[in-house]
Scaffold this motif. Structure first.
Motif, mmCIF file in Angstrom:
data_model
loop_
_atom_site.group_PDB
_atom_site.id
_atom_site.type_symbol
_atom_site.label_atom_id
_atom_site.label_comp_id
_atom_site.label_asym_id
_atom_site.label_seq_id
_atom_site.Cartn_x
_atom_site.Cartn_y
_atom_site.Cartn_z
ATOM 1 N N ASN A 336 0.845 -1.188 0.000
ATOM 2 C CA ASN A 336 0.000 0.000 0.000
ATOM 3 C C ASN A 336 0.888 1.250 0.000
ATOM 4 O O ASN A 336 1.595 1.496 0.988
ATOM 5 C CB ASN A 336 -0.892 -0.029 1.243
ATOM 6 N N PRO A 337 0.862 2.045 -1.078
ATOM 7 C CA PRO A 337 1.725 3.235 -1.120
ATOM 8 C C PRO A 337 1.436 4.218 0.013
ATOM 9 O O PRO A 337 2.335 4.931 0.471
ATOM 10 C CB PRO A 337 1.403 3.866 -2.480
ATOM 11 N N PRO A 340 2.996 1.600 3.915
ATOM 12 C CA PRO A 340 3.767 0.407 3.529
ATOM 13 C C PRO A 340 3.693 -0.739 4.532
ATOM 14 O O PRO A 340 4.147 -1.840 4.228
ATOM 15 C CB PRO A 340 5.200 0.940 3.417
#
Length: 433
Positions: A336-337, A340
């Motif tokens: 998940n940007p 993280p």
């Protein structure tokens, strides 16, 4: 000239005609002057009427030999009768016994323990309840194919024997010639990702195997899973596809399996509410919710069955829990940007206490990050060379999910245990029949 053979569900086209029906006896009764046989042939039930003064002495004598599950061929005239099962009955003129059934038939109209029923699963399948479940499953399977076919998906059949694994859970291993160990597939997903790069949107549908030592009502060691994989879908697209898909399956069962759901005494009102959109709950918020309700689960742990029940208790539709911690999920899920610590994934929890029916995610499309996850999980890198090629030669955003067929059928049918949702269940302690 022999009478034409007809199946029970075809009798409406034979009203007034003389036909022969073949099947198995489910009920018998006689007043001494008139006898009744209820026959099952797999397509329906048929009441057959034998007035003693209208049949030969031989036919009347054969009736006296009948027992439950005797297989017979019965000839007679088809008559409309609104009171009869299916709206038609058969006025019998001839009766032939094809296969006798001893009086010690193992399943009688009384209470039997589950182990006894499972030991005789090959015969238990003949009961009205089990026939109804099988018909719902059959309709759900057809709906699965229709859903994807109508939307232009290609079905891809993936290997059952594989060198690469997709999940952390237990594996069934077997020696594979000179190649070392092969594993019974836990998922077709990795191969589905390769197929998505070739055809854009695909689905797989086949048996999967988990060697987890679990004896819960929600686990089998062999079950069937549906796994679409879609190029250019992100996590949000993936969840939208899931809610559309699940709603389609439920509505199909409601529209085409009303009689079967009635046989199962399923309250269909909760199912009638299953339409998009479904509620979405971030994992972090889900942890806060279950802790507030008394759960000891802490951030970083996977949600257990009790946690899932606490979550869905507030909703009357399936609930998405999304973006779990990285350590709780499989290596192939996209980091998940925005956080993280987590991955772009979701579990879809069915209401009424049935728990997770879908696990899905956006896939990691960064070559280096995928290598790092495979290394961290201590998986054999050489087994994933082909899988890494998908990120090496034209990587792309893609997502998919797996829906467990038996869990879904159990929920739709309102079953207390998913062992009834498959013809011959395989569990830790059961390999026969």
């Amino acid at each position: 000239m022999a009478s034409p053979f007809a199946r029970i569900d075809e009798l409406k086209t034979h009203a007034g005609a003389v036909v022969t029906v073949r099947g198995w006896v489910t009920h018998l009764r006689s007043s001494g002057k008139i006898a009744f046989i209820v026959l099952r042939d797999g397509t329906g039930l048929l009441q057959c009427v034998l007035p003693k003064n209208e049949v030969s002495a031989e036919v009347w004598a054969r009736f006296a030999e009948l027992t439950i599950e005797t297989s017979v061929a019965i000839t007679g005239t088809v008559r409309a009768d609104a009171r009869a099962p299916g709206g038609y009955e058969l006025g019998v003129s001839d009766l032939a016994i094809v296969g006798a059934s001893p009086l010690d038939y193992p399943i009688q109209p009384k209470e039997h323990g589950v182990d006894h029923l499972l030991d005789h699963r090959h015969l238990w399948l003949r009961s009205p309840r089990q026939r109804a479940i099988a018909r719902v499953r059959n309709e759900v399977e057809q709906a699965i194919h229709d859903f994807f076919y109508e939307r232009g998906y290609l079905r891809v059949d993936t290997p059952i024997l594989t060198a690469a694994i997709g999940e952390r859970s237990g594996l069934f291993a077997t020696e594979y010639f000179d190649e070392g160990n092969a594993y019974l597939a836990q998922t077709g997903q990795l191969y589905g990702e390769a197929a998505a790069a070739a055809w854009g949107k695909i689905y797989t549908f086949g048996p999967t195997f988990r060697a987890e030592k679990s004896k819960t009502r929600r686990h089998l060691t062999e079950f069937w899973m549906i796994e679409p994989e879609v190029a250019w879908h992100d996590s949000d697209d993936n969840m939208r596809l899931q809610e559309e898909f699940v709603s389609f399956l439920v509505q199909r069962a409601l529209s085409r399996c009303a009689a079967e759901l009635k046989e199962l005494e399923r309250d269909t009102k909760p199912l009638e509410r299953i339409t998009p959109p479904f509620p979405r709950l971030n994992y972090t918020d889900a942890i806060a919710l279950v802790q507030k309700k008394g759960s000891a689960t802490v951030w970083g742990e996977d949600l257990g069955a009790e946690d899932e029940a606490l979550i869905v208790a507030d909703y009357d539709k399936p609930v998405f829990v999304f973006n779990y911690p990285k350590e709780a999920k499989a290596f192939y899920m996209k980091e998940n940007p925005a956080d993280p610590r987590t991955v772009l994934c979701d579990d879809l929890l069915a209401p009424e206490g049935y728990g997770e029916i879908i696990g899905g995610s956006q896939r990691e499309d960064d070559y280096e990050k995928l290598v790092a996850r495979i290394t961290a999980e201590k998986l054999p890198m050489d087994a994933y060379g082909w899988y890494l090629d998908l990120r090496k030669y034209g990587t792309f955003t893609h997502a998919g999910f797996g829906l467990g067929l038996e869990r879904t059928v159990s929920w739709i049918c309102g079953l207390p245990h998913l062992r009834e949702a498959i013809a011959f269940p395989r569990m830790m302690n059961r390999l026969t029949p």
